[in-house]
Design an enzyme around this catalytic site. Structure first.
Site, PDB file in Angstrom:
ATOM      1  CG  HIS A 225      -1.794   1.238   1.288  1.00  0.00           C
ATOM      2  ND1 HIS A 225      -2.980   1.348   0.592  1.00  0.00           N
ATOM      3  CD2 HIS A 225      -1.635   2.405   1.946  1.00  0.00           C
ATOM      4  CE1 HIS A 225      -3.514   2.533   0.830  1.00  0.00           C
ATOM      5  NE2 HIS A 225      -2.726   3.188   1.653  1.00  0.00           N
TER       6      HIS A 225
ATOM      7  CG  HIS B  36      -9.897   3.372   4.388  1.00  0.00           C
ATOM      8  ND1 HIS B  36     -10.241   3.489   5.707  1.00  0.00           N
ATOM      9  CD2 HIS B  36      -8.589   3.701   4.333  1.00  0.00           C
ATOM     10  CE1 HIS B  36      -9.200   3.876   6.419  1.00  0.00           C
ATOM     11  NE2 HIS B  36      -8.182   4.018   5.606  1.00  0.00           N
TER      12      HIS B  36
ATOM     13  NE  ARG C 276      -5.565  12.808   8.442  1.00  0.00           N
ATOM     14  CZ  ARG C 276      -6.447  11.871   8.751  1.00  0.00           C
ATOM     15  NH1 ARG C 276      -7.637  12.212   9.236  1.00  0.00           N
ATOM     16  NH2 ARG C 276      -6.174  10.594   8.591  1.00  0.00           N
TER      17      ARG C 276
ATOM     18  CG  ASP D 185      -2.216  13.054   5.274  1.00  0.00           C
ATOM     19  OD1 ASP D 185      -1.422  13.183   4.324  1.00  0.00           O
ATOM     20  OD2 ASP D 185      -2.966  12.075   5.403  1.00  0.00           O
TER      21      ASP D 185
ATOM     22  CG  ASN E  10      -5.559   5.954 -11.417  1.00  0.00           C
ATOM     23  OD1 ASN E  10      -5.147   5.121 -10.611  1.00  0.00           O
ATOM     24  ND2 ASN E  10      -4.750   6.793 -12.035  1.00  0.00           N
TER      25      ASN E  10
END
Length: 854
Positions: free
Chosen positions: A135, A181, A202, A358, A593
Site C-alpha cells: 500500500h 479503504h 487531510r 498528513d 484513478n
C-alpha cells in the site's frame, strides 16, 4: 451518486507515484523479484522473537537471499558488520525471522541490510515493514504506472504529492484525490469508511485547499445476504456520519452489487478542494534547524499496521480472521478533524508553515521520512515527545500508529509561538516532535528516532530509503488461459427475453436510499447533486476570489467489461467519466484513478493491471486528460479468489460560466428525444446493420448470469467529438445564453443498462412519459455501446445541424409526453409503475437497515 448496478438482486502513505523512481545504485530494477504476501502487522509480531525456523521462508529472486539458510547467512553478515543502534548480536539472531512476521521477504531484508550496511534492529525492521508494504510503496505497480500521461497545461501538481492540483482560472486552483479503504471497511465497515473520508480530507487540506466535495464509489456482494447488508449499512453510516459532521458534502458516487465483491467489498473515496493559487503548499521539509510540529489528536494503538499493512494482504477466509484484524482499523473523530482543517488553513493562509503532511498510512514514520526525502534533508524525531492516549507504548508503536486526525507541520523556530497560538484558539494540540537536520557528507538525509533530543539513537535510516527506494518488482504477467473461450462465448446467442418490460424494470434502481443519508448541500455550493450524470458545484469557498466558473465531478467504473478486456474496459471507464462531466456543460480537464485489483502475486492479476494501465493511458492521451494522481489497491481477494479488475476513474471538469443549472436527466412534454451517437459504425455488410454486442452488459450479467463475450468497440476519436459537442451545447445553456426557449430540456448519457435504461431513467426522474422507435430487438434495447447521449430538445433540427458539424450521428427516436414508457414493440409500461420499480429496488432489500427514501 449514480444509479445502482449489479445484482439487485439476480493510507495514505507514499502517494501513488505515477513517475519512475530513481534507481538506487547497486540494485537491478529490471529483473523479476517475487515477493511473498505480507502478513498483517500486529503488536504481537514485534513482541515475539521467533526462531529462524519458526516460519517457512518465502521465495525471493533477483536480489535477495531465500531459503532456510538465508537467516543464518544474514546473521553472519550482521554480526561481522556494524551493530545496529541499541542492538546486540543476540538481538540480531532473534530478529532474523521477525521480518517475515512483519511482511518483509528474505530478499527485502537483504535489501535493507544493503542500505544500512548492517542488520536492522527491531524498530528499524518495523519502519521498513510498513513503508515497504504494498500500500505504501507501490512496489508491484510503479513500473506500470509510469506509462500514464501526467502533464498538462493546467496541471500545477501531479502525482507524488498528497493530491493533484489543477489551475481553474481566476487565481483559483482545484485539488483532487481518490483513495481506497477496502480492507479496513471489510473488517469494521463504519470506522473503516469513516476514516477513509477523514484521510482523503487531510490529503486535500494538506495542499492548502478547503475540501468542498466528497464522492464515494462503493462495491458490495449480493445485498440479499445479511452480511452484505451489514456492510452496506456500516459503510454508508461511516461516510455520512463523518462527512456530515465535519461539514463536507457528499455529492455523488457509485453503488454496485456483484458476487465478485462478496468477500472483499470496495470502498473508494474521492475528495475535491479549492484554494487560492498562492496558498499552495507542498509536503516537504526544508531548512535545517526548523522544527516538526505534530498537530491534532493523540497517538494510540488503533491502526498499528492498519492501512499500510492490512491493505497489503488478502483475506484468507479463516473463521475469526477478520475479528483478529480489527485492532488494525483506525478510529475517527470528525470534530477533531474539523478543528484541524480550520487551524491548518489559517496557518497556511498566514504563511506560518514551510511544509505540511498528513499522518495516514504508516503514521509518523511516513510523514517524517516523506517530508525529509522530498526536501533532501534529514530529520531527528523525539519519540518521547509524541502525545499518547495509551500508557506503555513502545517506540515502534508510536512511529507506526495510524491514529487519525494528525498532521505534521514544518515550522521555523521564529514562527513556532504564532503556530501554537493559532492552534490553541482552534483547540488543536501541538507538540514539537522533530527537527530538520543537514544531510550527511554524501548528501543523504537520515531519519533518526531518538529517546529524547540528545538521548539514545533508537533507529537511524536514510529517509529516502523508506519513502522512495522500496524494491521495484517486475512481477510475471500472464493472460488468463480461458480468456479466448470467454471472449468467444457471446451472449448474442442467448434467447430473447419473454418480456423486455420485466427485464427493464428489474434493471432500474434509484440510489437515493444511500445519498439521502448524506448532506450534499453543505456550503450551499452544490448546483447538481447526487443521482445525475455528474455533480456540479460553484467555484466558491471562504477566502477565494470571486468567480463565475463551476466544477463538475464524476466517478465511473466498468468491472463487467474489465473482467473480459481490462484494456478496453478501463478506456471505456475513462471515456464515460469524461462524457458524464460534459453532460453538465463542463470541459473535462483531468482524471484521478483508484485501481482495485486482486493479488499481485497472481500473474493473471498483474496482466489485468498492466492492460488496464495501458487502456487508461490510451484514453487519456486521446481525450487530452492528464492523470494527476490516484491510488492502487491490491490484494483484494478472499479465500484465494480475486475480485474482478475494478479501476475507478474520477473526472474533473471546468464550467467556464455557471449562471444556470444544467438540464439534467429530464424530459419535457412535447419535446423530441434525440440520440447523439459517435460510436463505431455498426458492423455488417453494406446496407445491413449488425446486432450490437451484449457482452459485459447489465442485461447479460444480471438477468441471464452470462459474464462472457467480446465487449463493444470504443472509437476514442469519435468519443472526443461527442464530448466537445455535448459540452458545447450544454455550456451555452448554463452560461445563460440559451434564449427564452432553452435548446435542451434534458441530457443523459447511455451507459449501464443501455438505451432502454437510459430512456426509462429520463422518464422516471421527470415523471414524463416517452415514446421511442427504431429499437429493433432486445440487443438494441440493452446493449451498452459507448459514445452515445440522449437529449430532449424542442428544436431537433438545430441540434442535428450542430451534430453534423461535429461529425456525430443524429437520430430522432421519438417524443416526450404522456404517462407511459413505450419503446418500440418491446416495452410498454406506465410511468408510475416504472417509478415504483425504480424507487423500490434498494429499499426493498435494505429498509431493514435504514429508512427508505421518499
Amino acid at each position: 451518486m449514480r444509479a445502482a448496478s449489479g445484482a439487485v438482486p439476480s493510507r495514505n502513505c507514499a502517494k501513488e507515484r505515477h513517475r519512475a523512481v530513481a534507481k538506487r545504485s547497486g540494485r537491478d530494477q529490471s529483473g523479476t523479484r517475487a515477493a511473498g504476501r505480507p502478513a498483517a502487522c500486529s503488536i504481537g509480531a514485534m513482541e515475539a522473537a521467533a526462531s529462524p525456523d519458526a516460519h517457512e521462508p518465502e521465495a525471493a529472486s533477483g536480489g535477495g537471499r531465500s531459503g532456510r539458510n538465508a537467516p543464518a547467512a544474514a546473521a553472519g553478515d550482521a554480526i561481522a558488520g556494524d551493530a545496529a543502534p541499541g542492538m546486540t548480536a543476540g538481538d540480531e539472531l532473534a530478529a532474523l525471522a521477525m521480518h517475515r512476521a512483519l511482511g518483509l521477504t528474505d530478499g527485502e531484508l537483504a535489501e535493507v541490510e544493503q542500505v544500512l550496511g548492517r542488520h536492522p534492529n527491531h524498530l528499524e525492521l518495523a519502519l521498513y515493514a510498513v513503508m515497504w508494504s504494498e500500500h505504501c510503496s507501490y512496489k508491484s505497480s510503479r513500473v506500470h504506472l509510469r506509462r500514464l500521461p501526467t502533464e498538462g497545461e493546467r496541471v500545477l501538481v501531479g502525482p507524488g504529492e498528497n493530491a493533484g492540483v489543477v489551475d481553474a482560472g481566476d487565481g483559483i486552483a482545484v485539488a483532487i484525490r481518490i483513495e481506497s479503504h477496502n480492507h479496513p471497511s471489510a473488517i469494521e465497515p463504519t470506522q473503516g469508511a469513516a476514516t477513509g473520508v477523514g484521510g482523503i480530507l487531510r490529503d486535500i487540506f494538506t495542499m492548502g485547499a478547503r475540501p468542498i466535495a466528497v464522492m464515494d464509489p462503493l462495491f458490495f456482494g449480493d445485498p440479499e445476504e445479511a452480511h452484505q447488508r451489514w456492510l452496506v449499512e456500516g459503510v454508508v453510516a461511516g461516510i455520512s456520519g463523518y462527512g456530515n459532521s465535519v461539514g463536507v458534502p457528499t455529492v455523488g458516487g457509485e453503488l454496485t452489487f456483484d458476487p465478485t465483491y462478496a468477500g472483499n467489498p470496495l470502498v473508494n473515496v474521492l475528495c475535491m478542494g479549492v484554494l487560492p493559487v498562492d496558498r499552495l503548499v507542498l509536503g516537504r521539509a526544508s531548512g535545517p534547524g526548523n522544527v516538526a510540529v505534530l498537530l491534532g489528536s493523540t497517538t494510540g494503538r488503533d491502526g498499528i499496521g492498519g492501512v499500510s499493512v492490512l491493505a497489503s494482504a488478502g483475506f484468507g477466509g479463516e473463521d475469526g480472521a477478520a475479528a483478529a484484524k480489527r485492532p488494525s482499523v483506525q478510529v475517527g473523530d470528525p470534530y477533531e478533524e474539523k478543528r484541524l482543517i480550520e487551524a491548518c488553513l489559517e496557518l497556511l493562509e498566514a504563511k506560518l508553515v514551510v511544509g505540511i503532511q498528513d499522518l495516514g498510512g504508516a503514521g509518523l514514520v511516513c510523514a517524517t521520512s516523506e517530508t525529509a526525502a522530498r526536501g533532501g534533508v534529514g530529520m531527528d524525531v523525539d519519540v518521547t515527545a509524541v502525545p499518547r492516549r495509551e500508557p506503555g507504548m513502545e517506540p515502534y508503536e508510536v512511529m507506526t500508529s495510524e491514529s487519525q486526525e494528525r498532521m505534521l507541520a514544518i515550522v521555523t523556530p521564529e514562527d513556532l509561538p504564532r503556530v501554537e497560538e493559532v492552534c490553541r484558539r482552534w483547540e488543536v494540540r501541538t507538540a514539537v516532535v522533530g527537527r530538520v537536520t543537514e544531510p550527511d557528507g554524501s548528501g543523504v538525509g537520515h531519519l533518526r528516532v531518538l529517546d529524547g533530543f540528545g538521548g539514545a539513537v533508537l533507529a537511524d535510516v536514510p529517509a529516502r530509503s523508506l519513502s522512495d527506494e522500496a524494491p521495484l518488482y517486475h512481477r510475471p504477467l500472464a493472460r488468463p488461459t480461458d480468456l479466448d473461450a470467454r471472449l468467444a462465448d457471446d451472449p448474442g446467442a442467448l434467447p430473447a427475453p419473454a418480456s423486455c418490460t420485466e427485464d427493464l424494470l428489474a434493471l432500474l434502481a434509484d440510489p437515493s436510499w444511500v445519498y439521502r443519508q448524506y448532506d450534499h448541500q453543505l456550503f450551499l455550493n452544490t448546483v447538481e447533486g447526487p443521482g445525475g450524470d455528474a455533480a456540479v458545484l460553484k467555484l466558491a469557498a471562504p477566502g477565494l476570489p470571486p468567480s463565475d466558473r463551476g466544477l463538475a465531478l464524476a466517478t465511473d467504473s466498468n468491472p463487467r467489461w474489465c473482467s473480459l478486456d481490462p484494456r478496453s474496459g478501463t478506456a471505456a471507464a475513462v471515456a464515460e467519466a469524461a462524457l458524464n462531466v460534459a453532460c453538465t456543460g463542463a470541459r473535462p480537464v483531468a482524471v484521478v484513478n483508484c485501481c482495485n485489483f486482486g493479488n499481485p502475486e497472481h500473474p493473471e492479476v498483474m496482466w489485468q493491471l498492466s492492460e488496464a494501465i495501458d487502456g487508461m493511458a490510451e484514453a487519456c492521451l486521446a481525450l487530452g486528460l492528464p492523470v494527476v494522481g490516484g491510488n492502487v489497491s491490491l490484494y483484494n481477494e478472499s479465500a484465494g479468489a480475486d475480485i474482478d479488475p475494478t479501476p475507478v476513474i474520477g473526472a474533473l471538469g471546468l464550467v467556464d460560466e455557471l449562471r444556470a443549472r444544467p438540464p439534467g436527466i429530464s424530459l419535457r412534454e412535447g419535446s423530441s428525444v434525440v440520440l447523439l451517437d459517435a460510436g463505431p459504425e455498426p458492423e455488417g455488410a453494406p446496407g445491413t446493420r449488425g446486432r450490437p454486442s451484449l457482452a459485459g452488459s447489465r442485461w447479460a450479467v444480471e438477468r441471464r448470469g452470462h459474464r462472457n463475450g467480446t465487449p463493444p468497440r470504443l472509437d476514442l476519436a469519435g468519443h472526443a467529438r461527442l464530448i466537445g459537442l455535448v459540452a458545447g451545447l450544454v455550456a451555452e445553456q448554463v452560461a445563460g445564453r440559451g434564449g427564452d426557449v432553452p435548446l435542451l430540456d434534458g441530457v443523459h448519457d447511455v451507459s449501464g443498462g443501455g438505451l432502454g435504461v437510459a430512456l426509462a431513467e429520463l422518464a422516471v426522474r421527470s415523471g414524463t412519459g416517452v415514446e421511442a422507435g427504431g429499437i429493433a430487438d432486445h440487443s438494441d434495447l440493452f446493449a451498452e455501446t459507448p459514445s452515445r447521449v440522449l437529449v430532449c430538445t424542442p428544436r431537433p433540427a438545430e441540434v442535428g445541424a450542430r451534430a453534423a458539424e461535429a461529425g456525430v450521428r443524429f437520430t430522432v427516436l421519438g417524443t416526450a409526453g404522456g404517462d407511459r414508457v413505450v419503446l418500440g414493440d418491446l416495452v410498454d409500461v406506465p410511468v408510475a409503475e416504472a417509478q415504483a420499480a425504480w424507487r423500490g429496488a434498494l429499499p426493498a432489500l435494505l429498509d431493514e437497515w435504514a429508512p427508505a427514501s421518499s
